[in-house]
Scaffold this active site. Sequence first.
Site, mmCIF file in Angstrom:
data_model
loop_
_atom_site.group_PDB
_atom_site.id
_atom_site.type_symbol
_atom_site.label_atom_id
_atom_site.label_comp_id
_atom_site.label_asym_id
_atom_site.label_seq_id
_atom_site.Cartn_x
_atom_site.Cartn_y
_atom_site.Cartn_z
ATOM 1 N N ALA A 118 6.098 9.189 10.439
ATOM 2 C CA ALA A 118 5.550 9.127 9.083
ATOM 3 C C ALA A 118 4.037 8.986 9.123
ATOM 4 O O ALA A 118 3.333 9.458 8.226
ATOM 5 C CB ALA A 118 6.162 7.958 8.312
ATOM 6 N N ASN A 119 3.555 8.330 10.161
ATOM 7 C CA ASN A 119 2.116 8.198 10.364
ATOM 8 C C ASN A 119 1.771 8.933 11.656
ATOM 9 O O ASN A 119 1.728 8.338 12.734
ATOM 10 C CB ASN A 119 1.728 6.718 10.474
ATOM 11 C CG ASN A 119 0.243 6.514 10.447
ATOM 12 O OD1 ASN A 119 -0.499 7.319 9.892
ATOM 13 N ND2 ASN A 119 -0.205 5.434 11.060
ATOM 14 N N GLU B 180 15.189 1.472 18.746
ATOM 15 C CA GLU B 180 14.202 2.542 18.722
ATOM 16 C C GLU B 180 13.534 2.633 20.089
ATOM 17 O O GLU B 180 13.084 1.596 20.600
ATOM 18 C CB GLU B 180 13.150 2.276 17.640
ATOM 19 C CG GLU B 180 12.188 3.432 17.429
ATOM 20 C CD GLU B 180 11.229 3.225 16.271
ATOM 21 O OE1 GLU B 180 10.007 3.375 16.478
ATOM 22 O OE2 GLU B 180 11.705 2.910 15.158
ATOM 23 N N HIS C 237 9.843 8.371 13.999
ATOM 24 C CA HIS C 237 8.705 7.476 13.739
ATOM 25 C C HIS C 237 7.399 8.277 13.673
ATOM 26 O O HIS C 237 6.422 7.965 14.365
ATOM 27 C CB HIS C 237 8.615 6.388 14.823
ATOM 28 C CG HIS C 237 7.934 5.131 14.333
ATOM 29 N ND1 HIS C 237 8.258 3.881 14.790
ATOM 30 C CD2 HIS C 237 6.946 4.944 13.403
ATOM 31 C CE1 HIS C 237 7.499 2.976 14.194
ATOM 32 N NE2 HIS C 237 6.699 3.599 13.342
ATOM 33 N N GLY D 191 0.799 -1.215 0.000
ATOM 34 C CA GLY D 191 0.000 0.000 0.000
ATOM 35 C C GLY D 191 0.829 1.262 0.000
ATOM 36 O O GLY D 191 0.539 2.222 -0.735
ATOM 37 N N ILE D 192 1.867 1.303 0.827
ATOM 38 C CA ILE D 192 2.721 2.496 0.891
ATOM 39 C C ILE D 192 3.424 2.722 -0.441
ATOM 40 O O ILE D 192 3.437 3.828 -0.989
ATOM 41 C CB ILE D 192 3.748 2.360 2.026
ATOM 42 C CG1 ILE D 192 3.043 2.320 3.391
ATOM 43 C CG2 ILE D 192 4.762 3.497 1.977
ATOM 44 C CD1 ILE D 192 3.951 1.922 4.537
ATOM 45 N N VAL E 280 10.872 3.328 6.112
ATOM 46 C CA VAL E 280 9.632 3.698 6.801
ATOM 47 C C VAL E 280 8.892 2.446 7.264
ATOM 48 O O VAL E 280 7.703 2.491 7.551
ATOM 49 C CB VAL E 280 8.710 4.546 5.898
ATOM 50 C CG1 VAL E 280 9.281 5.940 5.685
ATOM 51 C CG2 VAL E 280 8.464 3.852 4.554
ATOM 52 N N ASP F 169 12.856 6.910 9.290
ATOM 53 C CA ASP F 169 11.782 7.232 10.222
ATOM 54 C C ASP F 169 11.667 6.164 11.303
ATOM 55 O O ASP F 169 10.988 6.365 12.297
ATOM 56 C CB ASP F 169 10.449 7.361 9.483
ATOM 57 C CG ASP F 169 9.337 7.885 10.383
ATOM 58 O OD1 ASP F 169 9.515 8.976 10.968
ATOM 59 O OD2 ASP F 169 8.303 7.195 10.526
ATOM 60 N N ARG G 74 10.377 -0.964 9.460
ATOM 61 C CA ARG G 74 10.832 -1.270 10.808
ATOM 62 C C ARG G 74 12.355 -1.173 10.828
ATOM 63 O O ARG G 74 13.026 -1.524 9.856
ATOM 64 C CB ARG G 74 10.402 -2.671 11.254
ATOM 65 C CG ARG G 74 8.909 -2.816 11.537
ATOM 66 C CD ARG G 74 8.498 -2.030 12.782
ATOM 67 N NE ARG G 74 7.106 -2.258 13.156
ATOM 68 C CZ ARG G 74 6.078 -1.526 12.762
ATOM 69 N NH1 ARG G 74 6.287 -0.502 11.917
ATOM 70 N NH2 ARG G 74 4.853 -1.790 13.161
#
Length: 317
Positions: free
Chosen positions: A280-281, A259, A278, A149-150, A228, A254, A230
């Site tokens: 991006a969303n 992390e 993190h 999808g991305i 973008v 991102d 993991r």
Amino acid sequence: MPRIGHSRVVPNTRAPRIHLGPDHETALAGAVERGGGVLVPLADADAVVWAQGPDTFPAELPDSVRWVQLPSAGIESWLAAGLVDRRRIWTSAAGAYAGNVAEHATLLLLAGVRGLAEQARATSWRKAEFDTGVGTLRGATVAIVGCGGIGRAMIPLLTAFGAEVLAVTRSGIPVPGAAETVDATRTSEIWARADHFVIAAPATADTAHLVDGDTLAQMKPTSWIVNVARGVLIDTEALVGALRDNTIGGAALDVTDPEPLPAGHPLWTLPNALITPHIANPANGLTRALADHVAANVERFATEGRLLAVIDTERGY
């Protein structure tokens, strides 16, 4: 091992009864009703829409629950918690946030190629120095690894800048808008071919350190890599070495491993690294995007449709 349930559901003769948890979120409640469902307590539910992480999820579900909608695209924590069973259908939010993430990934790639990572840190006028490091996406080949999808949402953005896309997917079925699609078994072929890379694949045992020292060594010295997905998909130690040695042009991340990225980590100060935390969303758009996904799946559940983003535990996503 069999997959969890099926992507099609038994037809309903009444409006599906949906439990929304752990709290009543107005936008998601509206999405359930928009999709043709009715909100009910958990004990009476045919399906569950969950809006938080696995730590708040019920230890047991009633036998009546045949479908569970999770709030995230990545499901590693749900699988690790042992909550995703084989008695019912589980769906993720894969694809729900694609537009947001695609926009951010394109921003990161363009910023890297145009040299903004170092320019933004500058405290003096260094035009002559920076001029030679400014690139363009026009005429470039961008490989999107894990072009779901991305990636599909990125394709029109990248082609608008004059780039062409090399899509890497599990199936190898041609992706609309991509100049070429290759299946994941041929991923090793792309590292020397493409000019830049976007990592958007799911995190599984097979994709851990997908980008390692050998991979980085095959890239062009002007290549930028954007992650973008993991952090574990990239070997951080190998990446730091490649950035220090200027083996590649740079990295825009991102997501990182570890992390959160700790203070003092070299990725914060390397001139050819660009880090965003993190986002991006972004949190302020999560519920709105998830609501559309929920409404679509509730409608499909109510009408025996094929549910979106059915989880396959064999693949880990």
